[in-house]
Design an enzyme around this catalytic site. Structure first.
Site, PDB file in Angstrom:
ATOM      1  N   ASP A 110      -3.553   2.281  -5.438  1.00 23.91           N
ATOM      2  CA  ASP A 110      -2.300   2.293  -4.665  1.00 23.91           C
ATOM      3  C   ASP A 110      -2.087   1.047  -3.812  1.00 23.91           C
ATOM      4  OD1 ASP A 110      -3.872   2.700  -2.300  1.00 23.91           O
ATOM      5  OD2 ASP A 110      -2.241   3.895  -1.464  1.00 23.91           O
ATOM      6  N   GLU A 111      -2.891   0.028  -4.066  1.00 23.46           N
ATOM      7  CA  GLU A 111      -2.886  -1.094  -3.125  1.00 23.46           C
ATOM      8  C   GLU A 111      -3.107  -2.409  -3.865  1.00 23.46           C
ATOM      9  OE1 GLU A 111      -5.851  -2.078   0.557  1.00 23.46           O
ATOM     10  OE2 GLU A 111      -6.149  -0.268  -0.590  1.00 23.46           O
TER      11      GLU A 111
ATOM     12  N   ASP B 258       0.860  -1.187   0.000  1.00 13.56           N
ATOM     13  CA  ASP B 258       0.000   0.000   0.000  1.00 13.56           C
ATOM     14  C   ASP B 258       0.897   1.238   0.000  1.00 13.56           C
ATOM     15  OD1 ASP B 258      -3.121   0.730   1.471  1.00 13.56           O
ATOM     16  OD2 ASP B 258      -1.618   2.233   0.956  1.00 13.56           O
TER      17      ASP B 258
HETATM   18  N1  DCP Z   1      -8.654   8.193  -1.623  1.00 15.61           N
HETATM   19  C1  DCP Z   1      -9.724   9.039  -1.900  1.00 15.61           C
HETATM   20  N2  DCP Z   1     -10.774   9.142  -1.024  1.00 15.61           N
HETATM   21  C2  DCP Z   1     -10.776   8.429   0.126  1.00 15.61           C
HETATM   22  C3  DCP Z   1      -9.696   7.566   0.428  1.00 15.61           C
HETATM   23  C4  DCP Z   1      -8.642   7.479  -0.476  1.00 15.61           C
HETATM   24  O1  DCP Z   1      -9.727   9.683  -2.943  1.00 15.61           O
HETATM   25  N3  DCP Z   1     -11.790   8.540   0.983  1.00 15.61           N
HETATM   26  C5  DCP Z   1      -7.506   8.132  -2.568  1.00 15.61           C
HETATM   27  C6  DCP Z   1      -6.402   9.064  -2.170  1.00 15.61           C
HETATM   28  C7  DCP Z   1      -5.336   8.187  -1.593  1.00 15.61           C
HETATM   29  C8  DCP Z   1      -5.547   6.883  -2.327  1.00 15.61           C
HETATM   30  O2  DCP Z   1      -6.947   6.832  -2.611  1.00 15.61           O
HETATM   31  O3  DCP Z   1      -4.025   8.725  -1.791  1.00 15.61           O
HETATM   32  C9  DCP Z   1      -5.105   5.669  -1.543  1.00 15.61           C
HETATM   33  O4  DCP Z   1      -5.879   5.531  -0.361  1.00 15.61           O
HETATM   34  P1  DCP Z   1      -5.250   5.024   0.983  1.00 15.61           P
HETATM   35  O5  DCP Z   1      -6.379   4.700   1.889  1.00 15.61           O
HETATM   36  O6  DCP Z   1      -4.236   3.961   0.723  1.00 15.61           O
HETATM   37  O7  DCP Z   1      -4.540   6.304   1.614  1.00 15.61           O
HETATM   38  P2  DCP Z   1      -3.140   6.932   1.294  1.00 15.61           P
HETATM   39  O8  DCP Z   1      -2.335   6.133   0.342  1.00 15.61           O
HETATM   40  O9  DCP Z   1      -3.333   8.357   0.893  1.00 15.61           O
HETATM   41  O10 DCP Z   1      -2.437   6.949   2.713  1.00 15.61           O
HETATM   42  P3  DCP Z   1      -1.854   5.717   3.572  1.00 15.61           P
HETATM   43  O11 DCP Z   1      -2.086   4.474   2.763  1.00 15.61           O
HETATM   44  O12 DCP Z   1      -0.401   6.016   3.756  1.00 15.61           O
HETATM   45  O13 DCP Z   1      -2.607   5.735   4.847  1.00 15.61           O
HETATM   46 MG    MG Z   2      -2.130   4.083   0.632  1.00 13.23          MG
END
Ligand code: DCP
Ligand code: MG
Length: 369
Positions: free
Chosen positions: A114-115, A19
């Protein structure tokens, strides 16, 4: 122990869950060196009632998180830098990340841009060690893409996913077979796959708070309380998880929903919310190159009573405007002549028709569908 569970334990899978850290925000920090070390928020503007898609780790220290209203985020951190999302770019980076995964395995199950889960039980380069592979993947992402990812490694998808979140950002967490039962025992039930807020509340009311509490119950008790999921809980607290990494998984529906910090009581507020949901659904459809014929809205009232309404079109749609117009009609009809106070609203789209404009899927396209 019965024969099936023995087999499952003997055939250990090697699963990595990767992730990306603060994905959209990290891409923006990478491409704007002046944003490095600063609180960055990717999302809709506060004055337009936008929401936070994600925030850099610097911004998270102020309590800012995904799905928060941007107006609230800016109050928490007035110096935050707001950036408009560049979805096409994130999609491109996502495909670059997957190219790195493909060096090691074809068994990749993306969960979002991203995952992804990777099954490296038999890896292409015959490295043998899932930990070594995870390290190399993180290293390649760092040197080639200038981004960081967190990895979780275990023998099941469920544990690998929880593990990747444990040492974020830039983490690497391995939970080996001998540690799994103890690990699951201390896990709060909220972390279990499929346990949402409602089930967690039910479990808590039954004095079940952790994996250990679930393990203390018999299979029959679990099935009596939780139906089919009871079986799943019974196995999982014993370290048994049959879920396989599903490469090329077919998407059946795409949706977005929000639970509001304050229940909404006017049509105007609901319509604004609906518009933001429609935009998010559209972005997700575009990422997956899909268009669908059935729009479903979900409404949860303040007393937790929930209804869904749907409408089907003859031609597949994927534009925010179409999705919004249909959802608004559904919403207006559903709320006609009734008092309301709404805690959650959601839109999803299904019945996909192939508007797959691209040639037959090459390897790179497979994971988009
Ligand atoms: N995303 C979004 N709306 C949300 C949650 C996520 O648009 N409610 C998008 C933005 C994030 C991406 O999806 O960058 C990936 O989600 P993640 O939950 O993996 O969050 P991040 O990668 O940003 O942070 P981390 O994984 O480090 O907690
Ligand atoms: Mg993430």
């Amino acid at each position: 122990m019965d024969r099936t569970s023995e087999d499952q334990i003997d055939k250990k899978q090697k699963i990595i869950h990767i992730d990306m850290d603060a994905f959209y925000a990290s891409v923006e920090q990478r491409d704007h060196p002046e944003f490095k070390g600063k609180p960055v928020i990717v999302g809709g503007r506060p004055e337009k009632r936008g929401v936070v898609a994600t925030a850099s780790y610097e911004a998270r220290r102020y309590g800012i998180h995904s799905a928060m209203a941007s107006a609230q985020a800016i109050k928490l951190c007035p110096n935050a830098i707001f950036v408009k999302p560049r979805f096409e770019l994130y999609k491109h980076v996502s495909s670059q990340i997957r190219e790195i995964f493909f060096r090691y395995t074809d068994l990749i199950e993306p969960l979002s841009l991203d995952e992804a889960y990777l099954d490296v039980t038999e890896d292409k380069l015959q490295k043998g060690s899932a930990i070594a592979i995870a390290k190399q993947i993180k290293e390649a992402i760092k040197t080639e893409l200038k981004l960081t990812a967190s990895a979780g490694i275990s023998t099941s998808k469920f544990i690998a996913k929880i593990a990747s979140d444990m040492e974020k950002p830039n983490g690497l967490t391995f939970i080996g077979p001998s540690k799994i039962e103890a690990f699951v025992a201390q896990l709060p039930v909220q972390k279990f796959f499929g346990v949402g807020k409602v089930t967690a509340r039910r479990m808590n009311a039954l004095n079940i708070f952790t994996g250990a509490d679930l393990k203390a119950l018999s299979k029959n008790q679990l099935i009596t309380y939780f139906g089919k999921s009871g079986n799943f809980y019974y196995n999982i607290v014993r370290g048994i998880d049959q879920q396989k990494v599903q490469a090329n998984r077919v998407t059946k529906s795409v949706g977005a929903e929000d639970t509001f910090s304050k229940d909404l009581q006017t049509l105007e507020q609901l319509e604004e919310e609906l518009l933001s949901l429609a935009e998010r659904v559209t972005n997700r459809l575009k990422t997956k190159k899909l268009a669908g014929c059935t729009i479903t809205i979900k409404i949860k009232f303040s007393d937790f009573h929930q209804i869904t309404r749907n409408f089907s079109t003859t031609k597949p749609i994927d534009s925010a405007k179409d999705i919004f117009d249909i959802s608004r009609n559904l919403l207006q009809n559903a709320l006609l002549k009734r008092q309301y106070s709404i805690r959650l609203l959601g839109i999803s789209i299904s019945k996909f028709r192939s508007i797959q404009f691209d040639p037959p899927p090459s390897r790179q396209q497979l994971f988009l569908f």
